[in-house]
Design a protein around this motif. Sequence first.
Motif, PDB file in Angstrom:
ATOM      1  N   ALA A 249     -16.515  -1.751 -68.368  1.00  0.00           N
ATOM      2  CA  ALA A 249     -15.657  -0.896 -67.549  1.00  0.00           C
ATOM      3  C   ALA A 249     -15.407   0.433 -68.265  1.00  0.00           C
ATOM      4  N   PHE A 250     -15.235   0.367 -69.585  1.00  0.00           N
ATOM      5  CA  PHE A 250     -15.025   1.584 -70.381  1.00  0.00           C
ATOM      6  C   PHE A 250     -16.272   2.460 -70.371  1.00  0.00           C
ATOM      7  N   GLN A 251     -17.451   1.852 -70.548  1.00  0.00           N
ATOM      8  CA  GLN A 251     -18.692   2.637 -70.544  1.00  0.00           C
ATOM      9  C   GLN A 251     -18.929   3.290 -69.185  1.00  0.00           C
ATOM     10  N   THR A 252     -18.622   2.555 -68.120  1.00  0.00           N
ATOM     11  CA  THR A 252     -18.755   3.118 -66.778  1.00  0.00           C
ATOM     12  C   THR A 252     -17.813   4.304 -66.599  1.00  0.00           C
ATOM     13  N   THR A 253     -16.620   4.196 -67.147  1.00  0.00           N
ATOM     14  CA  THR A 253     -15.644   5.280 -67.058  1.00  0.00           C
ATOM     15  C   THR A 253     -16.097   6.494 -67.860  1.00  0.00           C
ATOM     16  N   PHE A 344     -17.232   1.457 -55.683  1.00  0.00           N
ATOM     17  CA  PHE A 344     -17.316   1.613 -57.135  1.00  0.00           C
ATOM     18  C   PHE A 344     -17.087   0.260 -57.817  1.00  0.00           C
ATOM     19  N   ASP A 345     -17.795   0.042 -58.909  1.00  0.00           N
ATOM     20  CA  ASP A 345     -17.770  -1.265 -59.566  1.00  0.00           C
ATOM     21  C   ASP A 345     -16.507  -1.543 -60.359  1.00  0.00           C
ATOM     22  N   VAL A 346     -15.742  -0.517 -60.693  1.00  0.00           N
ATOM     23  CA  VAL A 346     -14.613  -0.736 -61.603  1.00  0.00           C
ATOM     24  C   VAL A 346     -13.582  -1.689 -61.016  1.00  0.00           C
ATOM     25  N   GLY A 347     -13.433  -1.676 -59.687  1.00  0.00           N
ATOM     26  CA  GLY A 347     -12.504  -2.607 -59.070  1.00  0.00           C
ATOM     27  C   GLY A 347     -12.940  -4.054 -59.245  1.00  0.00           C
ATOM     28  N   LEU A 348     -14.259  -4.290 -59.243  1.00  0.00           N
ATOM     29  CA  LEU A 348     -14.779  -5.638 -59.472  1.00  0.00           C
ATOM     30  C   LEU A 348     -14.470  -6.108 -60.887  1.00  0.00           C
ATOM     31  N   PHE A 349     -14.536  -5.193 -61.842  1.00  0.00           N
ATOM     32  CA  PHE A 349     -14.200  -5.552 -63.222  1.00  0.00           C
ATOM     33  C   PHE A 349     -12.724  -5.895 -63.342  1.00  0.00           C
ATOM     34  N   MET A 350     -11.872  -5.166 -62.631  1.00  0.00           N
ATOM     35  CA  MET A 350     -10.442  -5.463 -62.671  1.00  0.00           C
ATOM     36  C   MET A 350     -10.178  -6.880 -62.166  1.00  0.00           C
TER      37      MET A 350
END
Length: 376
Positions: A249-253, A344-350
């Motif tokens: 998630a950090f790398q995606t950000t 966006f994928d970040v919500g899936l990581f959350m």
Amino acid sequence: MPLILTEEQTMLKEAADGFLAENAPIAHLRKLRDSRDPAGVSRELWRAFGEMGFAGVVIPEQHGGSGLGAVEAGVVAEALGRTLTPSPFLGSGVLAATVLKGGSAEQQAAWLPKIAAGEAIVSLAVDEGPKHAPARMAATAARSGNGFRLNGAKGFVLDGHVADALIVAARTEEGIGLFLVDSSTDGVAVERTVMVDAHNAARVTLADVEVDADALIGSVEGGEALLEGALNLGRACAAASLTGAGDQAFQTTLDYLRTRKQFGRFIGEFQALQHRAAHLFSEIEIARAAVLGALQALDANDGLGRPDAGLAVSVAKAKAGRVAELAVQEAVQMHGGVGMTDEFDVGLFMKRVRVLNELLGDAGFHQERMARSQGF
């Protein structure tokens, strides 16, 4: 021991990352979710896991496994956290396989080779309430004839709806017993529960389930220690998955900060966001060190573990959970409004981090465990 991977462990990490990136990226999770796949997990991918040697990473070589240790299991678990792959690895390849290694020769021969080959899914049924609390287990196993009669209800049974067999933890007159139960046995009812992260678990109800004495894994006197050993490895691997998910998630950000422009500048040029990213990087590295330290503690003394291995595992699970939670929160915030969209994928990581935090004990459970181990 240095908190770094050996050359062989680094090679395993590269192999796991490469295999999952190619065969089970986040698009794989989305496909299973959006198609409402009845299993929610790919048996074909699980068999491929076996062919690569990942499914049997902790299974002895004489049973078709790789015969490796906790660190290697954590390496695979972290790779799964990066891609959010729905996989029976934690439930079958780690928890169930570890318990079965303490079983009879017949039990090992019947199930360990199948798990190592990715041909079978075996689920460990422990938790019963909304929180992880093995000490408050209420399911019972009463002696009946030449065997036992099981009664109770279990929840959060990883991949229990597609399991070929269940390992049920229940209280006996002597202590905690672990019983190998065929999922089709009379009195066993299994209900699939799709979790918020689109992974799968099940509720299992046991109503007067009759099993023979040879269904007992190990002994009733040693069941609690066997279960605790499996749970500790599972907790450490869950912490590794949390680290993988948080770091990805950090790398995606970071990629988003480098490409998104606002007021004519890349948003990664703003000092406030740089400070937040630097802080998160430091926290992730601390969490990764804590997780590796816990895995090494479990591997010490030829796999018997250090005396403080349980404490190290709790430190790792609590720290990794807190850091991964911070990572996904920062990811969503730095993405702005689009961070809340499914595109966006970040919500899936959350969502995945929320589930992993609850799995096998949240930060509160492990902080209390640490306090009690220190005499508080």
